[in-house]
Scaffold this active site. Sequence first.
Site, PDB file in Angstrom:
ATOM      1  N   ASP A 209      -5.020   1.456   7.474  1.00  0.00           N
ATOM      2  CA  ASP A 209      -4.043   0.883   8.412  1.00  0.00           C
ATOM      3  C   ASP A 209      -2.636   1.454   8.264  1.00  0.00           C
ATOM      4  O   ASP A 209      -1.719   1.019   8.962  1.00  0.00           O
ATOM      5  CB  ASP A 209      -4.007  -0.649   8.248  1.00  0.00           C
ATOM      6  CG  ASP A 209      -3.714  -1.088   6.825  1.00  0.00           C
ATOM      7  OD1 ASP A 209      -3.915  -0.287   5.891  1.00  0.00           O
ATOM      8  OD2 ASP A 209      -3.284  -2.237   6.649  1.00  0.00           O
ATOM      9  N   GLU A 292      -2.576   0.132  -8.433  1.00  0.00           N
ATOM     10  CA  GLU A 292      -1.964   1.472  -8.503  1.00  0.00           C
ATOM     11  C   GLU A 292      -1.456   1.746  -9.907  1.00  0.00           C
ATOM     12  O   GLU A 292      -1.698   2.808 -10.495  1.00  0.00           O
ATOM     13  CB  GLU A 292      -0.748   1.595  -7.569  1.00  0.00           C
ATOM     14  CG  GLU A 292      -0.931   1.200  -6.131  1.00  0.00           C
ATOM     15  CD  GLU A 292      -0.766  -0.272  -5.838  1.00  0.00           C
ATOM     16  OE1 GLU A 292      -0.812  -1.092  -6.789  1.00  0.00           O
ATOM     17  OE2 GLU A 292      -0.583  -0.616  -4.661  1.00  0.00           O
TER      18      GLU A 292
HETATM   19  C1  UGA Z   1      -1.729  -3.340  -0.068  1.00  0.00           C
HETATM   20  C2  UGA Z   1      -1.814  -1.920  -0.637  1.00  0.00           C
HETATM   21  O1  UGA Z   1      -1.251  -0.994   0.263  1.00  0.00           O
HETATM   22  C3  UGA Z   1      -3.277  -1.596  -0.859  1.00  0.00           C
HETATM   23  O2  UGA Z   1      -3.399  -0.273  -1.269  1.00  0.00           O
HETATM   24  C4  UGA Z   1      -3.846  -2.549  -1.863  1.00  0.00           C
HETATM   25  O3  UGA Z   1      -5.202  -2.290  -2.055  1.00  0.00           O
HETATM   26  C5  UGA Z   1      -3.700  -3.951  -1.333  1.00  0.00           C
HETATM   27  O4  UGA Z   1      -2.348  -4.234  -0.973  1.00  0.00           O
HETATM   28  C6  UGA Z   1      -4.124  -4.947  -2.390  1.00  0.00           C
HETATM   29  O5  UGA Z   1      -3.692  -4.788  -3.521  1.00  0.00           O
HETATM   30  O6  UGA Z   1      -4.852  -5.882  -2.091  1.00  0.00           O
HETATM   31  P1  UGA Z   1      -2.477  -4.402   2.248  1.00  0.00           P
HETATM   32  O7  UGA Z   1      -1.970  -3.802   3.491  1.00  0.00           O
HETATM   33  O8  UGA Z   1      -1.872  -5.663   1.793  1.00  0.00           O
HETATM   34  O9  UGA Z   1      -2.424  -3.281   1.135  1.00  0.00           O
HETATM   35  O10 UGA Z   1      -4.047  -4.618   2.238  1.00  0.00           O
HETATM   36  P2  UGA Z   1      -5.112  -4.204   3.310  1.00  0.00           P
HETATM   37  O11 UGA Z   1      -4.615  -3.133   4.198  1.00  0.00           O
HETATM   38  O12 UGA Z   1      -5.684  -5.411   3.887  1.00  0.00           O
HETATM   39  O13 UGA Z   1      -6.228  -3.573   2.353  1.00  0.00           O
HETATM   40  C7  UGA Z   1      -6.053  -2.356   1.659  1.00  0.00           C
HETATM   41  C8  UGA Z   1      -7.212  -1.416   1.962  1.00  0.00           C
HETATM   42  O14 UGA Z   1      -8.413  -2.001   1.505  1.00  0.00           O
HETATM   43  C9  UGA Z   1      -7.387  -1.125   3.453  1.00  0.00           C
HETATM   44  O15 UGA Z   1      -7.707   0.221   3.643  1.00  0.00           O
HETATM   45  C10 UGA Z   1      -8.527  -2.038   3.852  1.00  0.00           C
HETATM   46  O16 UGA Z   1      -9.310  -1.521   4.908  1.00  0.00           O
HETATM   47  C11 UGA Z   1      -9.327  -2.136   2.570  1.00  0.00           C
HETATM   48  N1  UGA Z   1     -10.006  -3.442   2.392  1.00  0.00           N
HETATM   49  C12 UGA Z   1      -9.389  -4.610   2.647  1.00  0.00           C
HETATM   50  C13 UGA Z   1     -11.320  -3.460   1.962  1.00  0.00           C
HETATM   51  O17 UGA Z   1     -11.916  -2.398   1.734  1.00  0.00           O
HETATM   52  N2  UGA Z   1     -11.966  -4.669   1.799  1.00  0.00           N
HETATM   53  C14 UGA Z   1     -11.346  -5.857   2.059  1.00  0.00           C
HETATM   54  O18 UGA Z   1     -11.986  -6.922   1.909  1.00  0.00           O
HETATM   55  C15 UGA Z   1     -10.030  -5.810   2.490  1.00  0.00           C
HETATM   56 MN    MN Z   2      -2.710  -2.430   4.658  1.00  0.00          MN
END
Ligand code: UGA
Ligand code: MN
Length: 368
Positions: A209, A292
Amino acid sequence: MRMKCCRRRRGMRRGLTIWSLVKWGGGSAVVLLLLVGLSIHPRKETAVTQDESGSLPARSLQNVLTFLQSDTSEKSGRAVPLKPVVIPDIQDTRDCKPGEWIEGLPPLYIVTPTYPRAEQLPELTRFAQTLMNVPNVVWIVSEDAAEPTQAIVDYLKECGLKTVYLRVQMPAKYQKVKNKPRGVANRLAGLNWIRANAKDGVFYFADDDNTYDIRLFEQMRWTRGVSMFPVGLVTSLGVSTPIVKEGKVVGFYDGWIAKRKFPIDMAGFAVSVQYLLQRPNATMPFKVGYEEDGFVKSLGIKPAEIEPLAFNCTKIWVWHTQTKKNNPAKPVFQNDATIGTNLDIIKNLIWKGKGSEAENKNKSKGAS
Ligand code: UGA
Ligand code: MN
């Protein structure tokens, strides 16, 4: 102003509380000049007000800066502000064909965690079309799902990029908790793939995203060890970035230091494949907020080795954009007027959701 500085650790909002000047490792105590403390206030935010000049008052500049040992050298005279770098000539890759491979150019392994939801295909389409402008890319799309999402598998085949599709699920014990370590299991699957299949080049954890400027990819592919760069739209500060002085990373500016040695965003660093291969124990912890930091620490990188990119971190070339969560679509109404029309096809293209209604509702509420 209520800040939404929690980009990922839902329910773990942080207050920006104190200036901290933190030393990198052991050694002299000179650095701990202003170390007042670090604090995390679960579910609590502290409003940060700006003075008339628009800058944060010193007492509010809390917990947003951390300095490395190397910046303790004698300070002579008044600090002089830097001017932005004017880029005279950017390597133009816009005529690159999707999936183009140029001999001699180091490959880029882009590891993208993703998961089934209404926004999944739009996000991956947007990212794919960014990557179509970058040569020598292997796009490792790693899906956190019980079963492959067919639309994604199909899109990866037809998009013209060199893609690798992986599927793995977040371990059950984490699925139950409120603050999930999102994307960790699937990033680890990507790492395993790289370890088994890649020999050289550079890898980068790129969430599905975010928004990426292709110039970042051109710079990161020359990473020798670990490179770092600013990420926009992170916390109320609007950016998370290494602090660079005279070409060296001397500290970090981030709205949530939280005792992290590397207070950076997942999108803020790239690593050489060979560097990874030399560190078989490097791994990412299932520790919300510390993924990270844990990973970069596990690489055992020394401060002097960090390679600042994006013109000494003076450009923001990646943003932590977040897409509004959409509810699953209602089924297309079918009657004599609609059957035999394009709606017969469209009805299969809209996201009707997976899992229970309650689960989908929760996901929508969790939108940040
Ligand atoms: C932030 C950070 O940018 C992420 O790199 C980090 O993993 C995340 O917080 C975290 O620590 O939880 P954020 O925008 O809050 O990201 O989280 P998302 O964009 O919802 O998820 C991060 C990535 O993991 C996305 O590429 C999403 O597609 C993926 N994701 C999310 C999964 O693979 N499984 C899930 O259940 C939720
Ligand atoms: Mn995100």
